[in-house]
Design an enzyme around this catalytic site. Structure first.
Site, short mmCIF file in Angstrom:
data_model
loop_
_atom_site.label_atom_id
_atom_site.label_comp_id
_atom_site.label_asym_id
_atom_site.label_seq_id
_atom_site.Cartn_x
_atom_site.Cartn_y
_atom_site.Cartn_z
N HIS A 127 -3.09 -15.68 10.52
CA HIS A 127 -1.92 -14.79 10.52
C HIS A 127 -2.66 -13.43 11.51
CE1 HIS A 127 0.13 -17.09 7.92
NE2 HIS A 127 -0.99 -17.15 6.91
N ARG A 170 20.84 16.28 -6.76
CA ARG A 170 21.24 14.89 -6.27
C ARG A 170 21.75 14.03 -7.50
NH1 ARG A 170 19.77 13.18 -1.29
NH2 ARG A 170 19.12 14.85 -0.03
N PRO A 196 0.94 -1.17 -0.04
CA PRO A 196 -0.10 0.04 0.09
C PRO A 196 1.00 1.23 0.07
CG PRO A 196 -0.22 -1.18 1.96
CD PRO A 196 0.60 -2.00 1.30
N GLU A 197 0.28 2.12 -0.76
CA GLU A 197 1.33 3.28 -1.08
C GLU A 197 0.33 4.62 -0.04
OE1 GLU A 197 3.07 4.61 -4.51
OE2 GLU A 197 3.38 2.51 -4.98
#
Ligand SMILES: [Zn+2]
Length: 287
Positions: free
Chosen positions: A114, A168, A2-3
């Site tokens: 689980h 960067r 999941p983001e």
């Protein structure tokens, strides 16, 4: 995994369902991996606390906890309940990892395989943490001062964003995934944002102009907001706060579309691996 948009969706769903509820007792399973804080500490901090809010911080779900006795102090002279979990605000922090999910259910509901933690709530329901692959993590901040690394992509200003990436030397895709810079942006939304900004994932951040970074900034905001509006896209074993799996999906323009025609120019989408992660882009639309 999941983001940000999925975690935001889950946190909002949970906030709607459990805010105001009191955690009466906590059961924690034997498996060690999900426990970033010791089991006894988690139980001590959570029990007898009222859930004041649930919110997203980066990819973490943060339960803001108050002493359970505090609410009964309003008004008409009721005695304070004993504030079991301590008298100060605290936090329960859940990272879902790959397959973690939080279920709000009746106690009679079958306990899934689980299941690593069960919180009994004063409303009579249970809040359960289930995680087959055990990459998820549970922890507590007893002083209530948890802070994730990096800046929130939906809160950071343009100037700060540009400064984070400008100069960067790493590929821009790697920089976007670096949670110490931006928090919550993962593989899917990085690829989708780079497509909308017209930037190839392998471009070194230092070669990207400020104007392009501005486009990227706007693209990230746009993609994340769209996905949140849709309720988070679903790729893996991800379930929303109501326990429904796979509900909506942002239409991916590049992610997972290797070899398929670009929606803009029909050029086949390419896939390359950068820092061990698949990256998808249009070789014509992205420079
Ligand atoms: Zn294209």
């Amino acid at each position: 995994m999941p983001e940000l948009p999925e975690v935001e969706t889950i946190a909002r769903g949970l906030a709607d369902r459990v805010t105001g509820d009191v955690i009466e007792s906590v059961w924690i399973g034997q498996k060690k991996e999900p426990l970033k804080s010791p089991a006894a500490e988690i139980a001590t901090v959570l029990e007898h606390r009222r859930i004041a809010d649930v919110r997203r911080m980066g990819k973490h779900i943060v339960f803001e906890l108050n002493p359970a006795g505090r609410v009964s102090s309003s008004g008409n002279g009721h005695k304070f309940k004993k504030a079991g979990g301590g008298s100060r605000p605290a936090q329960w922090i859940v990272h879902l990892g790959m397959t973690g999910r939080l279920q709000v259910c009746d106690p009679q509901a079958e306990i899934a395989n689980h299941t690593h933690a069960i919180l009994k709530l004063s409303s009579g329901r249970e809040l359960r943490f289930v995680d087959p692959r055990r990459f998820g993590r549970l922890s507590v901040a007893s002083s209530g001062d948890f802070d994730a690394t990096g800046v929130e992509p939906l809160e950071v200003g343009l100037e700060r964003f540009v400064d984070l990436f400008h100069g960067r030397k790493t590929p821009i895709k790697s920089a976007l995934l670096n949670q110490k810079l931006l928090r919550g942006v993962g593989n899917i939304y990085a690829d989708e944002s780079l497509f909308r900004a017209g930037i190839r994932p392998r471009r070194r951040a230092t070669t990207i102009t400020r104007e392009q970074l501005r486009k990227l900034y706007l693209a990230i905001q746009e993609v994340l907001k769209e996905a949140i509006a849709l309720g988070g896209s679903s790729v893996s074993d991800y379930v929303n706060a109501d326990g429904e799996a796979g509900f909506f999906q942002l239409q991916h323009r590049v992610y997972g579309r290797e070899g398929e025609p670009c929606l803009v120019c029909k050029t086949p989408i390419k896939r390359v691996v950068i820092a061990g992660r698949s990256s998808h882009y249009c070789p014509k639309c992205q420079k």
